[in-house]
Write a protein that holds these residues in place. Structure first.
Motif, PDB file in Angstrom:
ATOM      1  N   ARG A 208      43.843  21.494  19.047  1.00 18.52           N
ATOM      2  CA  ARG A 208      45.093  20.743  19.144  1.00 18.52           C
ATOM      3  C   ARG A 208      44.850  19.484  19.974  1.00 18.52           C
ATOM      4  O   ARG A 208      44.313  19.549  21.073  1.00 18.52           O
TER       5      ARG A 208
ATOM      6  N   GLU B 250      49.845  17.077  18.556  1.00 20.06           N
ATOM      7  CA  GLU B 250      49.840  18.148  17.569  1.00 20.06           C
ATOM      8  C   GLU B 250      50.440  19.415  18.176  1.00 20.06           C
ATOM      9  O   GLU B 250      50.240  19.702  19.358  1.00 20.06           O
ATOM     10  N   GLU B 251      51.177  20.129  17.377  1.00 21.07           N
ATOM     11  CA  GLU B 251      51.685  21.433  17.758  1.00 21.07           C
ATOM     12  C   GLU B 251      51.214  22.454  16.730  1.00 21.07           C
ATOM     13  O   GLU B 251      51.108  22.148  15.535  1.00 21.07           O
ATOM     14  N   ILE B 252      50.930  23.635  17.188  1.00 19.06           N
ATOM     15  CA  ILE B 252      50.419  24.689  16.309  1.00 19.06           C
ATOM     16  C   ILE B 252      51.476  25.764  16.159  1.00 19.06           C
ATOM     17  O   ILE B 252      51.971  26.308  17.154  1.00 19.06           O
ATOM     18  N   ASP B 253      51.867  26.049  14.930  1.00 21.07           N
ATOM     19  CA  ASP B 253      52.817  27.113  14.632  1.00 21.07           C
ATOM     20  C   ASP B 253      52.085  28.274  13.961  1.00 21.07           C
ATOM     21  O   ASP B 253      51.076  28.086  13.263  1.00 21.07           O
ATOM     22  N   VAL B 254      52.587  29.449  14.153  1.00 18.34           N
ATOM     23  CA  VAL B 254      52.023  30.653  13.537  1.00 18.34           C
ATOM     24  C   VAL B 254      52.956  31.093  12.425  1.00 18.34           C
ATOM     25  O   VAL B 254      54.145  31.329  12.659  1.00 18.34           O
ATOM     26  N   ASP B 255      52.451  31.133  11.204  1.00 16.67           N
ATOM     27  CA  ASP B 255      53.230  31.575  10.054  1.00 16.67           C
ATOM     28  C   ASP B 255      52.846  32.993   9.668  1.00 16.67           C
ATOM     29  O   ASP B 255      51.659  33.362   9.681  1.00 16.67           O
TER      30      ASP B 255
ATOM     31  N   SER C 263      54.318  39.956  17.951  1.00 16.24           N
ATOM     32  CA  SER C 263      54.033  38.940  18.968  1.00 16.24           C
ATOM     33  C   SER C 263      52.652  39.152  19.544  1.00 16.24           C
ATOM     34  O   SER C 263      52.165  40.280  19.631  1.00 16.24           O
TER      35      SER C 263
END
Length: 283
Positions: free
Chosen positions: A165, A271-276, A281
């Motif tokens: 990131r 940048e941001e990181i998302d978890v799909d 959790s």
């Protein structure tokens, strides 16, 4: 149309995009090998003009010290990085034209060749939203093919299961620029001065004295009857004006350095990181 007569005036000219937004200032002007046609300018962009972008002069307009180009600000800032070293190779020139032809706001016709200036040769391309969209789709497809679909990052296409990131950070400095000029100029001013000067003069006063024993001898000296005159010279003082030039003071210019706080505002991206698709959790 920009001509060779405009080259000197283009130096340091203000550059605005097709919407009238300021982009930066002209750095260098590139002309054809025969010197007949200006083809490119470099534009100093960035926070302090530290980045130079090449911009074609086709469809550009220059008036009142302002160069309006046919592209938007974002397209110019993201143009390919080509060293502004006095010449442009055929490949570098081709990459510049291909880039601008592939973005909205580019014009279809241009000139390609070699540069110290560039040789004149017309090339035909097509423009419009359909062509731009097609080029964007082709570029995206090629990019996906080169990179792969899994784990592509700065470390390689598929070398590990992590991604990096990144974010932009401001690096703010200062530069010395000329803001004004102050000079001393001496000139002669004539004015009237009034000075009061004491002056004296003589006036006649008639004195009479009776005949006494003390002055009888003087009174009887001479004939009994006669005609005679006595004269008294009267004097007076009159002002006499003289002028002299004397130094009264020394005047010089000096500068003081005043430090103040200024706020600098600039957009930065990160940048941001998302978890799909995560069912639970994680830490």
């Amino acid at each position: 149309m920009i001509t060779t007569n405009d080259i000197d005036a283009l130096a340091k000219a203000k550059v605005v995009d097709r919407d009238g937004d300021k982009v930066g200032s002209v750095g260098q002007v590139y002309v054809s090998d025969d010197g007949a046609q200006p083809l490119f300018v470099t534009v100093n962009t960035g926070l302090f003009g530290t980045h130079e972008s090449f911009v074609p002069l086709r469809s550009a307009d220059f008036s009142d010290g302002e160069l309006r180009v046919a592209y938007d600000k974002a397209t110019i800032k993201n143009a390919p990085n080509v060293d502004a070293d006095g010449s442009i190779s055929d490949d570098e020139q081709g990459s510049i034209f291909d880039y601008y032809d592939g973005h909205a706001g580019g014009t279809a016709s241009g000139t390609r060749g070699s540069t110290t200036g560039l040789t004149d040769a017309d090339r035909s391309t097509t423009t419009g939203l359909d062509r731009d969209a097609s080029l964007d789709r082709d570029a995206t497809r090629d990019l996906d093919t080169d990179r792969g679909t899994v784990g592509h990052d700065t470390s390689g296409p598929t070398t590990d299961d992590a991604m990096t990131r990144s974010e932009e950070r401001l690096r703010v400095g200062t530069q010395q620029v000329e803001t004004d000029r102050v000079r001393l100029r001496k000139h002669v001013v004539t004015e009237q001065q009034t000075v009061t000067v004491p002056v004296s003069h003589e006036e006649v006063r008639l004195e009479r004295e009776p005949i006494t024993e003390a002055n009888r001898g003087d009174a009887l000296d001479g004939p009994d009857l006669s005609e005679e005159e006595h004269e008294v010279v009267l004097t007076e003082e009159r002002p006499v004006v003289q002028k002299e030039t004397v130094p009264v003071e020394r005047v010089r210019l000096d500068t003081d350095t005043v430090t103040e706080q200024q706020r600098v505002t600039e957009d930065v991206a990160h940048e941001e990181i998302d978890v799909d698709g995560a069912d639970r959790s994680t830490r």
